[in-house]
Design a protein around this motif. Structure first.
Motif, PDB file in Angstrom:
ATOM      1  N   UNK A 142      93.962  52.225  58.108  1.00  0.00           N
ATOM      2  CA  UNK A 142      94.428  51.257  58.875  1.00  0.00           C
ATOM      3  C   UNK A 142      94.735  49.853  58.010  1.00  0.00           C
ATOM      4  N   UNK A 143      94.255  49.896  56.803  1.00  0.00           N
ATOM      5  CA  UNK A 143      94.592  48.789  55.958  1.00  0.00           C
ATOM      6  C   UNK A 143      93.276  47.854  55.881  1.00  0.00           C
ATOM      7  N   UNK A 144      93.184  47.053  54.607  1.00  0.00           N
ATOM      8  CA  UNK A 144      92.199  46.277  54.566  1.00  0.00           C
ATOM      9  C   UNK A 144      91.962  45.210  55.717  1.00  0.00           C
ATOM     10  N   UNK A 145      90.585  44.809  55.888  1.00  0.00           N
ATOM     11  CA  UNK A 145      90.463  43.650  56.775  1.00  0.00           C
ATOM     12  C   UNK A 145      90.909  42.322  56.239  1.00  0.00           C
ATOM     13  N   UNK A 146      91.378  41.542  56.963  1.00  0.00           N
ATOM     14  CA  UNK A 146      92.216  40.346  56.623  1.00  0.00           C
ATOM     15  C   UNK A 146      91.361  39.417  55.588  1.00  0.00           C
ATOM     16  N   UNK A 147      92.021  38.764  54.640  1.00  0.00           N
ATOM     17  CA  UNK A 147      91.545  37.909  53.660  1.00  0.00           C
ATOM     18  C   UNK A 147      91.359  36.641  54.645  1.00  0.00           C
ATOM     19  N   UNK A 148      90.677  35.847  54.000  1.00  0.00           N
ATOM     20  CA  UNK A 148      90.367  34.364  54.505  1.00  0.00           C
ATOM     21  C   UNK A 148      91.503  33.653  54.559  1.00  0.00           C
ATOM     22  N   UNK A 149      92.018  32.933  55.583  1.00  0.00           N
ATOM     23  CA  UNK A 149      93.268  32.356  55.368  1.00  0.00           C
ATOM     24  C   UNK A 149      94.296  33.055  55.411  1.00  0.00           C
ATOM     25  N   UNK A 150      94.453  34.303  55.714  1.00  0.00           N
ATOM     26  CA  UNK A 150      95.821  34.892  55.775  1.00  0.00           C
ATOM     27  C   UNK A 150      96.045  35.261  57.258  1.00  0.00           C
ATOM     28  N   UNK A 151      96.701  34.492  57.883  1.00  0.00           N
ATOM     29  CA  UNK A 151      97.216  34.878  59.219  1.00  0.00           C
ATOM     30  C   UNK A 151      97.961  36.018  59.477  1.00  0.00           C
ATOM     31  N   UNK A 172      97.024  39.095  59.348  1.00  0.00           N
ATOM     32  CA  UNK A 172      96.817  40.384  58.821  1.00  0.00           C
ATOM     33  C   UNK A 172      95.451  41.067  59.453  1.00  0.00           C
ATOM     34  N   UNK A 173      95.261  42.438  59.539  1.00  0.00           N
ATOM     35  CA  UNK A 173      94.096  43.054  59.767  1.00  0.00           C
ATOM     36  C   UNK A 173      94.191  43.302  61.371  1.00  0.00           C
ATOM     37  N   UNK A 174      95.263  43.159  61.962  1.00  0.00           N
ATOM     38  CA  UNK A 174      95.130  43.227  63.532  1.00  0.00           C
ATOM     39  C   UNK A 174      94.830  44.761  64.078  1.00  0.00           C
ATOM     40  N   UNK A 175      95.473  45.595  63.391  1.00  0.00           N
ATOM     41  CA  UNK A 175      95.213  47.029  63.799  1.00  0.00           C
ATOM     42  C   UNK A 175      93.615  47.217  63.411  1.00  0.00           C
ATOM     43  N   UNK A 176      93.355  46.819  62.267  1.00  0.00           N
ATOM     44  CA  UNK A 176      91.927  47.079  61.863  1.00  0.00           C
ATOM     45  C   UNK A 176      90.959  46.478  62.727  1.00  0.00           C
ATOM     46  N   UNK A 177      91.257  45.306  63.334  1.00  0.00           N
ATOM     47  CA  UNK A 177      90.432  44.633  64.386  1.00  0.00           C
ATOM     48  C   UNK A 177      90.331  45.310  65.761  1.00  0.00           C
ATOM     49  N   UNK A 178      91.388  46.010  66.189  1.00  0.00           N
ATOM     50  CA  UNK A 178      91.554  46.334  67.415  1.00  0.00           C
ATOM     51  C   UNK A 178      91.154  47.859  67.442  1.00  0.00           C
TER      52      UNK A 178
END
Length: 186
Positions: A131-140, A142-148
């Protein structure tokens, strides 16, 4: 921040909006002055709320204590300790792999459903989902697939065939991938 002045139509609209808004704090802040004539007089409910002593208001808004309530049962996980040990050590290799990099949310969801259907039809046991890594803090963004992905797997038509979901071993993608362990056909 200095802004532009409102024209007459915008000012009238703003007055309508502010007339319908209820303030969060009933008491004016220290040093605040309510001499602005553009504000409507307080409603009877607001005046009554101001008359209630602070402690009663705090009691009314207090969150009920749930420490005596039963904790929620842990999620049903059907893996034994041997499986978890082998996954943590990276001993078990995936039977199938799907990489969701570069997909939109809709296409990633469709690709995941297709990969699950294919893996279940082939009676695969371990599906690696990159999925790719979870989002970094302050990086809008990113990580939408991982979150869903957890919601997608839970709502999938194949949810009854999913035994567990675990983070992948570093040799299989680490924090950027997940193992989806599938139940065997009976």
């Amino acid at each position: 921040m200095a802004g532009r002045r409102l024209d007459a139509e915008e000012h009238a609209l703003w007055r309508k909006v502010t007339a319908t808004v209820r303030p969060l704090h009933m008491e004016p802040a220290a040093g605040a002055d309510r001499t602005d004539s553009s504000l409507p007089p307080p409603s009877p409910a607001q005046a009554k709320a101001r008359a209630v002593p602070e402690t009663a208001r705090q009691r009314a808004l207090a969150v009920p204590d749930r420490s005596a309530a039963k904790p929620a049962p842990p999620p049903v996980d059907t893996l034994d300790g041997g499986w978890d040990r082998r996954l943590r050590r990276g001993i078990v290799g995936p039977d199938r792999t799907i990489d969701l990099h570069g997909h939109t949310l809709a296409s990633a969801h469709a690709a995941l459903e297709a990969a699950l259907a294919s893996a279940i039809a082939a009676d695969a046991r371990l599906l690696l989902v990159v999925t790719g890594r979870a989002p970094r803090a302050g990086a809008p963004g990113r990580g939408l697939i991982r979150a869903a992905i957890g919601d997608w797997l839970g709502a999938s038509g194949w949810a009854s065939r999913i035994a567990a979901v675990r983070n992948a071993h570093p040799r299989h993608g680490g924090a950027g991938a997940l193992y989806v362990i599938l139940r065997r056909r009976r």
